[in-house]
Design a protein around this motif. Structure first.
Motif, PDB file in Angstrom:
ATOM      1  N   LEU A 321      14.619  -8.942  -2.813  1.00  0.00           N
ATOM      2  CA  LEU A 321      15.713  -8.138  -3.381  1.00  0.00           C
ATOM      3  C   LEU A 321      15.500  -7.913  -4.876  1.00  0.00           C
ATOM      4  N   TYR A 322      15.157  -8.992  -5.604  1.00  0.00           N
ATOM      5  CA  TYR A 322      14.954  -8.870  -7.056  1.00  0.00           C
ATOM      6  C   TYR A 322      13.761  -7.971  -7.380  1.00  0.00           C
ATOM      7  N   LYS A 323      12.715  -8.058  -6.543  1.00  0.00           N
ATOM      8  CA  LYS A 323      11.548  -7.173  -6.742  1.00  0.00           C
ATOM      9  C   LYS A 323      11.968  -5.716  -6.526  1.00  0.00           C
ATOM     10  N   GLU A 324      12.794  -5.509  -5.486  1.00  0.00           N
ATOM     11  CA  GLU A 324      13.274  -4.152  -5.178  1.00  0.00           C
ATOM     12  C   GLU A 324      14.114  -3.592  -6.335  1.00  0.00           C
ATOM     13  N   ILE A 325      14.962  -4.457  -6.928  1.00  0.00           N
ATOM     14  CA  ILE A 325      15.768  -4.036  -8.092  1.00  0.00           C
ATOM     15  C   ILE A 325      14.845  -3.531  -9.198  1.00  0.00           C
ATOM     16  N   GLY A 326      13.780  -4.302  -9.486  1.00  0.00           N
ATOM     17  CA  GLY A 326      12.826  -3.903 -10.527  1.00  0.00           C
ATOM     18  C   GLY A 326      12.163  -2.576 -10.209  1.00  0.00           C
ATOM     19  N   ASP A 327      11.760  -2.388  -8.949  1.00  0.00           N
ATOM     20  CA  ASP A 327      11.095  -1.143  -8.534  1.00  0.00           C
ATOM     21  C   ASP A 327      12.023   0.057  -8.716  1.00  0.00           C
ATOM     22  N   VAL A 328      13.269  -0.100  -8.297  1.00  0.00           N
ATOM     23  CA  VAL A 328      14.250   1.002  -8.407  1.00  0.00           C
ATOM     24  C   VAL A 328      14.483   1.366  -9.883  1.00  0.00           C
ATOM     25  N   LEU A 329      14.623   0.344 -10.721  1.00  0.00           N
ATOM     26  CA  LEU A 329      14.846   0.602 -12.150  1.00  0.00           C
ATOM     27  C   LEU A 329      13.661   1.365 -12.747  1.00  0.00           C
ATOM     28  N   LYS A 330      12.437   0.944 -12.408  1.00  0.00           N
ATOM     29  CA  LYS A 330      11.231   1.581 -12.968  1.00  0.00           C
ATOM     30  C   LYS A 330      11.082   3.017 -12.473  1.00  0.00           C
ATOM     31  N   LYS A 349      12.835 -13.366 -12.738  1.00  0.00           N
ATOM     32  CA  LYS A 349      11.433 -13.051 -13.057  1.00  0.00           C
ATOM     33  C   LYS A 349      10.860 -12.050 -12.065  1.00  0.00           C
ATOM     34  N   GLY A 350      11.397 -12.070 -10.824  1.00  0.00           N
ATOM     35  CA  GLY A 350      10.924 -11.169  -9.781  1.00  0.00           C
ATOM     36  C   GLY A 350      11.197  -9.699 -10.059  1.00  0.00           C
ATOM     37  N   VAL A 351      12.085  -9.417 -11.023  1.00  0.00           N
ATOM     38  CA  VAL A 351      12.372  -8.022 -11.401  1.00  0.00           C
ATOM     39  C   VAL A 351      11.111  -7.373 -11.991  1.00  0.00           C
ATOM     40  N   GLY A 352      10.274  -8.196 -12.642  1.00  0.00           N
ATOM     41  CA  GLY A 352       8.991  -7.706 -13.147  1.00  0.00           C
ATOM     42  C   GLY A 352       9.092  -6.818 -14.370  1.00  0.00           C
ATOM     43  N   LEU A 353      10.198  -6.937 -15.102  1.00  0.00           N
ATOM     44  CA  LEU A 353      10.374  -6.174 -16.349  1.00  0.00           C
ATOM     45  C   LEU A 353      10.646  -7.151 -17.478  1.00  0.00           C
ATOM     46  N   LYS A 354      10.271  -6.761 -18.694  1.00  0.00           N
ATOM     47  CA  LYS A 354      10.514  -7.638 -19.840  1.00  0.00           C
ATOM     48  C   LYS A 354      11.911  -7.369 -20.382  1.00  0.00           C
ATOM     49  N   ALA A 355      12.734  -8.417 -20.448  1.00  0.00           N
ATOM     50  CA  ALA A 355      14.106  -8.252 -20.954  1.00  0.00           C
ATOM     51  C   ALA A 355      14.082  -8.042 -22.468  1.00  0.00           C
ATOM     52  N   ALA A 356      14.812  -7.006 -22.932  1.00  0.00           N
ATOM     53  CA  ALA A 356      14.907  -6.741 -24.370  1.00  0.00           C
ATOM     54  C   ALA A 356      15.872  -7.722 -25.029  1.00  0.00           C
ATOM     55  N   ARG A 357      16.773  -8.283 -24.217  1.00  0.00           N
ATOM     56  CA  ARG A 357      17.770  -9.221 -24.755  1.00  0.00           C
ATOM     57  C   ARG A 357      18.262 -10.123 -23.649  1.00  0.00           C
ATOM     58  N   ARG A 358      18.601 -11.380 -24.011  1.00  0.00           N
ATOM     59  CA  ARG A 358      19.137 -12.330 -23.035  1.00  0.00           C
ATOM     60  C   ARG A 358      20.380 -12.955 -23.633  1.00  0.00           C
ATOM     61  N   ILE A 359      21.519 -12.753 -23.001  1.00  0.00           N
ATOM     62  CA  ILE A 359      22.780 -13.301 -23.515  1.00  0.00           C
ATOM     63  C   ILE A 359      23.236 -14.427 -22.589  1.00  0.00           C
ATOM     64  N   VAL A 360      23.481 -15.604 -23.160  1.00  0.00           N
ATOM     65  CA  VAL A 360      23.941 -16.748 -22.362  1.00  0.00           C
ATOM     66  C   VAL A 360      25.443 -16.632 -22.127  1.00  0.00           C
ATOM     67  N   LEU A 361      25.847 -16.706 -20.858  1.00  0.00           N
ATOM     68  CA  LEU A 361      27.263 -16.659 -20.490  1.00  0.00           C
ATOM     69  C   LEU A 361      27.503 -17.670 -19.373  1.00  0.00           C
ATOM     70  N   PHE A 362      28.763 -17.985 -19.137  1.00  0.00           N
ATOM     71  CA  PHE A 362      29.100 -18.910 -18.059  1.00  0.00           C
ATOM     72  C   PHE A 362      30.012 -18.225 -17.049  1.00  0.00           C
ATOM     73  N   LEU A 370      22.876 -12.580 -19.115  1.00  0.00           N
ATOM     74  CA  LEU A 370      22.979 -11.138 -19.012  1.00  0.00           C
ATOM     75  C   LEU A 370      21.675 -10.592 -19.609  1.00  0.00           C
ATOM     76  N   LEU A 371      20.837 -10.044 -18.745  1.00  0.00           N
ATOM     77  CA  LEU A 371      19.501  -9.588 -19.152  1.00  0.00           C
ATOM     78  C   LEU A 371      19.523  -8.059 -19.355  1.00  0.00           C
ATOM     79  N   LYS A 372      19.012  -7.647 -20.506  1.00  0.00           N
ATOM     80  CA  LYS A 372      19.042  -6.224 -20.849  1.00  0.00           C
ATOM     81  C   LYS A 372      17.639  -5.619 -20.712  1.00  0.00           C
ATOM     82  N   TYR A 373      17.551  -4.481 -20.037  1.00  0.00           N
ATOM     83  CA  TYR A 373      16.249  -3.785 -19.871  1.00  0.00           C
ATOM     84  C   TYR A 373      16.397  -2.339 -20.321  1.00  0.00           C
ATOM     85  N   GLU A 374      15.479  -1.888 -21.203  1.00  0.00           N
ATOM     86  CA  GLU A 374      15.472  -0.495 -21.652  1.00  0.00           C
ATOM     87  C   GLU A 374      14.521   0.298 -20.756  1.00  0.00           C
ATOM     88  N   MET A 375      15.043   1.265 -20.012  1.00  0.00           N
ATOM     89  CA  MET A 375      14.208   2.062 -19.118  1.00  0.00           C
ATOM     90  C   MET A 375      13.835   3.379 -19.811  1.00  0.00           C
TER      91      MET A 375
END
Length: 376
Positions: A321-330, A349-362, A370-375
């Motif tokens: 599923l996570y790999k599929e999310i990465g493929d769809v985003l790309k 990590k399975g998304v296969g994209l480099k996160a531009a930002r990582r925000i720690v939340l609970f 919360l991982l941010k990706y610039e497409m």
């Protein structure tokens, strides 16, 4: 009943977002603390905060703070407050308690001792006492013991602010409404470009986004707040604030808000929730797998909260599923900024994209990102 400052509580990591919300409301003396934000402005500011805040859990009115290592210190400290200002013998009362790093370790005992001190004060003064109603009290007292200091407050909100009232059916482990609103705020989305949630569950993130864009204050959905049952409640002021808020609601969204999910039952619930939230006509909700996503032309914002496999064996099953999310985003989301909220960094990590930002939340007790990706 007057005090000049209040404390709005929120989830860990959301304090700065909440402070920005208060500042935008024109509220003064805003200062960030761990677990929430202090602010000034008296009861008018407290009314406004309860009506408008999207990311807060409660609005508290601090009464007293004192050292507290023994039951006797607690009892005397609580008795030092002028309870007849806030309470009558006809009113009902409840005490909520949280403890951290304290000599006293039993929250039930601390709540009981606090209640005794309040009731004894009232009985000594009036010869009668308020009764306890833990479910729906007229006055909710909040006791926080932290490192042997007691922080005593009144709860202005009553029911926590995350319970907007549009979600009746508790689907499996949904995000609280105020955390969903915080995710929307953290993307910086202002309503001017499309907002997409392709794994929407019962719709909470998309609904919070639509409410923000349409300028619907979350407090308008609720029927009651704690402060409305206090002595000195200013009905005229509240009615005026609510009326002004209603007049400011936009008739339509500036840009589309789109939500979808693979589950039939989740989508049915999302439709119902959106209707109750007053955004049923505004949000486009449809059924589909994340792999079928075709978003409106970018730029835009995508937010998703995929499952993160809390039980053994689930993690392996979720990798595709996570790999599929990465493929769809790309492949299909050019020009979008995408955000994935997850409690499982290994899966992310399975998304296969480099996160531009990582925000720690609970999310409750679960540490998430919360991982941010610039497409591009």
């Amino acid at each position: 009943m007057t005090t000049d400052h209040f404390f709005a509580t929120t989830a860990k990591g959301v304090e700065e977002v909440l402070a920005a919300e208060l500042t935008r409301l024109g509220i003064e003396n805003v200062s960030i603390e761990s677990g929430g934000v202090r602010f000034g402005g008296g009861m008018p500011a407290a009314y406004k905060a309860n009506l408008w805040l999207r990311t807060a859990s409660r609005v508290l009115m601090p009464l007293a703070e004192f050292p507290c290592e023994t039951p006797e210190q607690l009892y005397q400290g609580v008795r030092s407050v002028s309870w007849p200002r806030y309470l009558t013998t006809e009113m009902t009362l409840a005490v909520d308690c949280t403890l951290r790093d304290c000599a006293m370790t039993h929250s039930g005992f601390v709540a009981l001792k606090t209640k005794d001190a309040i009731v004894d004060t009232m009985r000594d003064r009036f010869g009668g006492r308020p009764s306890v109603d833990t479910r729906d009290p007229d006055l909710r007292v909040n006791v926080r013991l932290f490192r042997n200091r007691c922080f005593l407050s009144l709860d202005c909100s009553g029911t926590p602010l995350d319970r907007r009232g549009y979600r009746l059916d508790k689907h499996e482990a949904p995000l609280k409404e105020n955390l969903a609103a915080a995710l929307v705020e953290m993307t910086g989305w202002d309503g001017s470009v499309p907002f997409v949630d392709p794994m929407c569950g019962t719709g909470t993130i998309a609904i919070e986004a639509a409410m923000k864009a349409l300028r619907i204050p979350p407090g308008l959905l609720r029927t009651k707040f704690g402060f409305q049952r206090w002595p000195g409640y200013d009905r005229t002021l509240w009615t005026t604030l609510a009326k002004e808020a209603r007049q400011g609601i936009l008739p339509a969204l500036p840009a589309p808000v789109v939500a979808s999910d693979i589950s039939h039952s989740a989508i049915a619930m999302a439709h119902e929730n959106a209707g109750r939230a007053g955004v049923g006509e505004a949000v486009t909700i449809g059924r589909g797998a994340v792999g079928e996503l075709i978003p409106p032309p970018g730029p835009g914002v995508i937010v998703m909260n995929p499952p993160y496999g809390k039980r053994l064996g689930e993690e392996e099953a979720l990798r595709p599923l996570y790999k599929e999310i990465g493929d769809v985003l790309k492949q299909r989301c050019k020009g979008y900024t995408a955000y994935i909220f997850t409690g499982n960094l290994e899966l992310a990590k399975g998304v296969g994209l480099k996160a531009a930002r990582r925000i720690v939340l609970f999310n409750g007790p679960i540490e998430c990102r919360l991982l941010k990706y610039e497409m591009y």
